[in-house]
Design an enzyme around this catalytic site. Structure first.
Site, PDB file in Angstrom:
ATOM      1  NE  ARG A  98      68.748  39.768-103.562  1.00 24.88           N
ATOM      2  CZ  ARG A  98      68.419  39.433-102.551  1.00 24.88           C
ATOM      3  NH1 ARG A  98      68.017  41.204-101.480  1.00 24.88           N
ATOM      4  NH2 ARG A  98      68.799  38.341-102.418  1.00 24.88           N
ATOM      5  NE  ARG A 135      69.902  41.219-116.148  1.00 27.92           N
ATOM      6  CZ  ARG A 135      69.928  39.762-116.524  1.00 27.92           C
ATOM      7  NH1 ARG A 135      68.373  39.374-116.046  1.00 27.92           N
ATOM      8  NH2 ARG A 135      71.436  39.677-116.553  1.00 27.92           N
ATOM      9  CB  ALA A 166      74.552  39.747-113.743  1.00 30.77           C
ATOM     10  CG  PHE A 219      71.621  44.475-101.228  1.00 21.16           C
ATOM     11  CD1 PHE A 219      71.317  42.927-101.500  1.00 21.16           C
ATOM     12  CD2 PHE A 219      72.019  45.570-100.089  1.00 21.16           C
ATOM     13  CE1 PHE A 219      70.700  42.239 -99.805  1.00 21.16           C
ATOM     14  CE2 PHE A 219      71.357  44.789 -98.873  1.00 21.16           C
ATOM     15  CZ  PHE A 219      70.964  43.361 -99.063  1.00 21.16           C
ATOM     16  CD  GLU A 259      70.674  40.014-110.340  1.00 24.71           C
ATOM     17  OE1 GLU A 259      71.312  39.656-110.813  1.00 24.71           O
ATOM     18  OE2 GLU A 259      70.592  41.443-110.279  1.00 24.71           O
ATOM     19  CG  PHE A 273      71.125  45.216-113.456  1.00 23.56           C
ATOM     20  CD1 PHE A 273      72.517  45.415-112.949  1.00 23.56           C
ATOM     21  CD2 PHE A 273      71.295  45.325-114.907  1.00 23.56           C
ATOM     22  CE1 PHE A 273      73.750  46.610-113.382  1.00 23.56           C
ATOM     23  CE2 PHE A 273      72.359  45.910-115.646  1.00 23.56           C
ATOM     24  CZ  PHE A 273      73.609  46.593-114.823  1.00 23.56           C
ATOM     25  CD  GLN A 306      77.309  44.469-105.510  1.00 24.61           C
ATOM     26  OE1 GLN A 306      77.265  45.547-105.516  1.00 24.61           O
ATOM     27  NE2 GLN A 306      76.893  43.989-106.406  1.00 24.61           N
ATOM     28  CD  GLU A 345      76.681  45.435-111.037  1.00 21.95           C
ATOM     29  OE1 GLU A 345      75.917  45.315-110.582  1.00 21.95           O
ATOM     30  OE2 GLU A 345      77.171  45.469-112.337  1.00 21.95           O
TER      31      GLU A 345
HETATM   32  N1  MTE Z   1      73.021  38.917-100.370  1.00 19.85           N
HETATM   33  C1  MTE Z   1      72.912  39.328 -99.475  1.00 19.85           C
HETATM   34  N2  MTE Z   1      73.035  39.153 -98.082  1.00 19.85           N
HETATM   35  N3  MTE Z   1      73.626  40.628 -99.915  1.00 19.85           N
HETATM   36  C2  MTE Z   1      73.853  41.323-100.813  1.00 19.85           C
HETATM   37  O1  MTE Z   1      74.707  41.944-100.490  1.00 19.85           O
HETATM   38  N4  MTE Z   1      73.215  41.489-103.328  1.00 19.85           N
HETATM   39  C3  MTE Z   1      72.049  40.883-104.445  1.00 19.85           C
HETATM   40  C4  MTE Z   1      72.348  39.166-103.944  1.00 19.85           C
HETATM   41  N5  MTE Z   1      71.909  38.787-102.897  1.00 19.85           N
HETATM   42  C5  MTE Z   1      73.190  40.887-102.161  1.00 19.85           C
HETATM   43  C6  MTE Z   1      71.982  39.387-101.711  1.00 19.85           C
HETATM   44  C7  MTE Z   1      72.841  41.301-105.263  1.00 19.85           C
HETATM   45  S1  MTE Z   1      72.327  42.636-106.183  1.00 19.85           S
HETATM   46  C8  MTE Z   1      73.175  39.775-106.244  1.00 19.85           C
HETATM   47  S2  MTE Z   1      73.791  40.298-107.840  1.00 19.85           S
HETATM   48  C9  MTE Z   1      73.804  38.747-105.861  1.00 19.85           C
HETATM   49  O2  MTE Z   1      73.720  38.655-104.497  1.00 19.85           O
HETATM   50  C10 MTE Z   1      75.198  38.993-105.983  1.00 19.85           C
HETATM   51  O3  MTE Z   1      75.896  37.146-105.878  1.00 19.85           O
HETATM   52  P1  MTE Z   1      75.590  36.087-105.940  1.00 19.85           P
HETATM   53  O4  MTE Z   1      75.883  35.983-107.923  1.00 19.85           O
HETATM   54  O5  MTE Z   1      76.620  35.430-106.245  1.00 19.85           O
HETATM   55  O6  MTE Z   1      74.408  35.396-105.660  1.00 19.85           O
HETATM   56  N1  LUZ Z   2      74.394  43.339-116.802  1.00 21.64           N
HETATM   57  C1  LUZ Z   2      73.265  42.628-116.213  1.00 21.64           C
HETATM   58  C2  LUZ Z   2      75.397  43.352-116.527  1.00 21.64           C
HETATM   59  O1  LUZ Z   2      73.045  41.480-116.809  1.00 21.64           O
HETATM   60  N2  LUZ Z   2      74.182  42.368-114.619  1.00 21.64           N
HETATM   61  C3  LUZ Z   2      74.729  43.696-114.111  1.00 21.64           C
HETATM   62  O2  LUZ Z   2      74.528  43.778-113.064  1.00 21.64           O
HETATM   63  C4  LUZ Z   2      75.341  44.267-114.941  1.00 21.64           C
HETATM   64  N3  LUZ Z   2      76.557  44.596-114.636  1.00 21.64           N
HETATM   65  C5  LUZ Z   2      77.694  45.848-115.263  1.00 21.64           C
HETATM   66  C6  LUZ Z   2      76.836  45.355-117.077  1.00 21.64           C
HETATM   67  N4  LUZ Z   2      76.344  44.397-117.733  1.00 21.64           N
HETATM   68 MO1  MOS Z   3      73.472  42.739-108.271  1.00 19.36          MO
HETATM   69  S1  MOS Z   3      71.765  43.906-108.814  1.00 19.36           S
HETATM   70  O1  MOS Z   3      73.546  42.072-109.882  1.00 19.36           O
HETATM   71  O2  MOS Z   3      74.607  43.485-108.522  1.00 19.36           O
END
Ligand code: MTE
Ligand code: LUZ
Ligand code: MOS
Length: 810
Positions: free
Chosen positions: A390, A358, A559, A276, A761, A392, A245, A280
């Site tokens: 997801r 968070r 995020a 997910f 998320e 966080f 990511q 990251e």
């Molecule tokens: N959806 C799918 N299909 N696969 C993933 O890995 N990750 C989630 C969410 N939805 C994820 C997902 C997480 S943890 C985040 S932070 C966001 O997607 C990241 O993508 P976005 O910021 O483009 O929504």
């Molecule tokens: N803060 C946050 C963060 O809100 N979401 C994140 O995924 C993150 N990642 C790194 C540092 N701060």
């Molecule tokens: Mo999502 S936990 O911010 O990759």
């Protein structure tokens, strides 16, 4: 005796045919109420840009990239003990294994032996101190993956270690005062009290609740495990295909490990098979090892983890342990609360600090807390280092207040929804969060009212009570829980993004942006934004793989900000192109640049209609620059990390869910009978994609709170639940037979990309309703006289334990 019970549990509340009709209706409804002109490319339910590739098995994941001649394979030898010292390794025994080309240890790393995300406290390979069972100690590079794994499996025999007593739980860590980062404290008192004053206010309140709660962690269980494929390039160059990511951070850490500047390293990610949060920061260790091996051998090296190794090496969602003390009035309104949260951070800092931040900033969820004192501790343990997942920390913060409100309602004998509502943030008063950001866009009252009506909450509450009065063994439960989730990275400078848009002379468009695709539909949304801006069909626009040599210094796709940040950056690039094109069209054909219109693959200028392709060819001949960069930085953010105050979020996303469950009080089995969800995605860029995100997050969060249990052996520290045989994620069969998912209709009040809201998320918090419906059903078994002592996950065993306690007390 079991049979009729099971039949009853399995019978859907509505036939499955209705479910499918329902699905179609939901999609239609999601798009309704929004008059779009025919040329709009945003706000419509286009399929995921790679949908056909996904379902035909032709989408390229890292392991599908054709291997170059001479490619070698890597596997990791890991520590068999959770704590102690590494005394030595009998490397000759490993080297003697068939197919082994080289064995790599910490001493072989040319640069720095660290792949820490926030702090440099994460060794790539063991540096002498053993931190957890599963820690990578050496890397075997062999001609085949199988040979590498067989040799790496010798770890148990070849490692000489001096074992020490491990610290395995947040409670043990807290007792020793052992943390990965300093404790965090947030105090806010609407009446100007200090913490002692808040405690006094709680003691003086009409009612008081003092309790604790345990909530477990969660494995990301991305379908594609961690993988990196490193290819040495000329000079000191290194090209790494990485399932990540965060390509920029991988580039940075690989450069450090190799001892080369960032410009020598290119990290590329076409897509992930899920991230997910698990990719990251924690993709770094494998990117670094693959790159070090590739450099040492000057051969391409691939490192793809086996699922069990993935479980044993990488971290996951932090489990939390809470203690709270709450004062409340006869209506169930919270007057004051103190909260201590201890997270299970694992052996290193990783992202534990921002996760705890968070959590602290989401304890309020949708509720006004006049007097609050919070303390967050990130417990250091001899286990995998826990990381982003997801939500966080948001889910971990908010579930505590939901548990509190659920208990308050039961103690007062009131409906839990009435108590929740009494505590909601106000629109114009009682609307300042504990971290002092005002809630300016509060739609929770309206949203919950709509959901309450559409889900028939009141009638079903009565029906559940009637059912329970007649049913001795099976008990039903019902709960409605709200969500308010802050959007933006809580680290201010991460809230920036860049993009590059190229228009080729045939009129086709290529977009590169700093975000990564993990299935969430980011590339679909960004392509929609660009198509919309240039008034062309979606099919014209293609997104490239994410590549650190194109857009530099990007943030993690995390995020939930992927579309907010990269969509705005791509829009900025596309706008610059449109303005340049408008000027050149006006110059050639007459009229004002400001009056030129781009829509439906045509360009309207001074009464003439030109094909988009004609305009592009002419612009090329007129030597107009047909590519542009774009940039975006979220406005208005501030954060004082010592006082834990400021304006960390651009806006809030909201939602609510109603879940109805039935539990079997003899076996602890349960089933979700129906779920109704109303979720706020602002003015959705793509309702079909967003509904997919809401459904996926709901089921994923339900797994966290019910069936997914992590068990570390209390003596050895072995994570015993390291495969799908013992770690149960939800399957298609766990989807409720009635699943009504709708998007709330309303634009973002902030100037986000096309007034949409981030959706990745926030819906992970919706299945709180499942957990509290289960708690309600357990409570029913004791005539709602006592609070079920239910921890999460609510496994069948946990349900049975809570039932026993409830019956004993009642
Ligand atoms: N959806 C799918 N299909 N696969 C993933 O890995 N990750 C989630 C969410 N939805 C994820 C997902 C997480 S943890 C985040 S932070 C966001 O997607 C990241 O993508 P976005 O910021 O483009 O929504
Ligand atoms: N803060 C946050 C963060 O809100 N979401 C994140 O995924 C993150 N990642 C790194 C540092 N701060
Ligand atoms: Mo999502 S936990 O911010 O990759």
């Amino acid at each position: 005796m079991n049979k009729p019970v099971a039949d009853h549990l399995l019978r859907p509340a509505e036939p499955f045919a209705d479910y499918h009709a329902n699905q179609r209706q939901r999609l239609d409804a999601a798009g309704e109420g929004r008059a779009q002109d025919a040329g709009a490319r945003v706000g419509i339910s286009l399929p995921h840009e790679s949908a056909v590739l996904h379902v035909t098995g032709t989408a390229t994941y890292a392991d599908d990239i054709p291997e170059l001649a001479g490619t070698l394979h890597c596997a990791l030898g890991t520590s068999p003990v959770a704590a102690g010292r590494l005394l030595g390794i009998d490397l000759d025994a490993v080297r003697a294994m068939p197919g082994v080309v080289r064995v790599i240890t910490a001493d072989d790393i040319p640069g720095v032996n660290d792949c820490g995300s926030a702090l440099p406290d994460d060794p790539i390979l063991c540096d002498g101190e053993i931190r957890f069972l599963g820690q990578p100690v050496f890397a075997v590079v062999a001609r085949t993956r199988d040979a590498a794994r067989r040799a790496a499996a010798l770890a148990k025999q070849v490692l000489r270690v001096e074992a020490a007593e491990p610290v395995l739980t947040p409670r043990q860590a807290h007792a020793k005062g052992q943390y990965v980062v300093p404790p965090m404290h947030l105090l806010r008192s609407a009446s100007g009290r200090d913490e002692a004053g808040i405690r006094a206010a709680i003691a003086a309140a009409p009612h008081r609740l003092t309790a604790s709660l345990d909530v477990g962690g969660q494995e990301q269980f991305y379908l594609e495990g961690q993988i990196s494929y490193a290819i040495p390039r000329e000079g000191r160059g290194m090209h790494v295909h990485c399932s990540t990511q965060h390509p920029s951070e991988m580039q940075h850490l690989v450069a450090h490990a190799l001892g080369v500047p960032s410009n020598a390293v290119l990290v590329e990610c076409r897509r992930m098979g899920g991230g997910f949060g698990g990719k990251e920061s924690q993709s770094a260790q494998f990117a670094c090892i693959a790159a070090v091996a590739a450099r040492l051998l000057n051969r391409p090296v691939k490192l793809r983890l086996d699922r069990d190794d993935d479980f044993l090496i990488t971290g996951r969602r932090h489990g939390f342990w809470y203690e709270y003390d709450v004062g409340y009035d006869d209506e169930g309104r919270i007057l004051g609360v103190t909260l201590q949260m201890v997270s299970h951070a694992g052996h290193s800092a990783d992202l534990s600090a921002p996760v705890m931040t968070r959590a602290v900033c989401h304890f309020d969820n949708a509720y006004w807390l006049p007097e609050v004192a919070m303390h967050g501790y990130c417990g250091k343990t001899n286990t995998q280092s826990n990381t982003a997942f997801r939500g966080f920390g948001g889910p971990q913060g908010a579930i505590a207040i939901e548990n509190i409100l659920d208990s308050i309602a039961r103690r007062l004998g009131r409906d839990a929804l009435a108590v929740r509502r009494a505590n909601f943030y106000g629109q114009h008063e009682r609307n300042v969060t504990p971290y002092l950001q005002p809630v300016r866009d509060n739609i929770i009252h309206e949203l919950v009212e709509q959901l309450q009506a559409s889900s028939d909450y009141a009638a079903r509450r009565a029906a559940v009570a009637a059912y329970n009065a007649d049913s001795a063994v099976l008990k039903r439960g019902l709960a409605l829980t709200p969500v308010k989730f802050g959007i933006s990275f809580n680290v201010k400078h991460f809230n920036q993004a860049g993009a590059l848009v190229h228009i080729y002379t045939d009129g086709s468009i290529l977009v590169n942006h700093g975000g990564t695709e993990m299935g969430q539909g980011l590339n679909t949304k960004v392509a929609q934004v660009v198509a919309h801006e240039l008034g062309v069909g979606f099919e014209r626009v293609r997104c490239t793989a994410t590549d650190t040599s194109k857009v530099a210094n990007t943030s993690a796709t995390a995020a939930s900000t992927g579309a907010d940040l990269n969509g705005k950056a791509a829009q900025d690039a596309a706008r610059q192109l449109r303005e340049r094109l408008a000027a050149s069209v006006a110059a050639r054909h007459g009229g004002q640049a400001a009056d030129v219109r781009f829509a439906n693959d045509q360009v309207h200028v001074g009464g003439k209609v030109l094909a988009f392709n004609t305009v592009i060819s002419e612009a090329y001949l007129d030597r107009v620059q047909l590519w542009s960069d774009g940039f975006y930085a979220t406005p208005g953010l501030s954060w004082d990390k010592d006082r834990m105050q400021g304006h960390p979020f651009y806006y809030f996303a909201y939602g609510a869910a109603v879940s109805e469950v039935v539990i079997d009080t003899l076996t602890g089995e349960w089933k979700l009978l129906r779920a109704d969800i109303l979720h706020d995605a602002g003015r959705s860029l793509n309702p079909a994609v967003d509904i997919g995100q809401v459904e996926g997050a709901f089921i994923q969060g339900m797994g966290w709170l019910t069936t997914e249990e992590l068990v570390w052996h209390p003596k050895t520290g072995l994570l015993t639940t390291h495969a799908p045989s013992t770690y149960k994620i939800p399957t298609a069969n766990d989807c409720p037979p009635v699943f009504n998912v709708k998007l709330f209709d309303g634009p973002n009040v902030e100037d986000s990309i096309h007034r949409s809201k981030a959706v990745g998320e926030p819906p992970l918090l919706l299945p709180f309703s499942v957990f509290f419906a289960i708690r309600d059903a357990i409570s029913a078994a004791g005539g709602h006289q006592v609070d079920p002592p239910l921890s999460a996950p609510a496994t069948s065993e946990a349900i049975l334990r809570a039932l026993a306690a409830v019956r004993q007390a009642a």
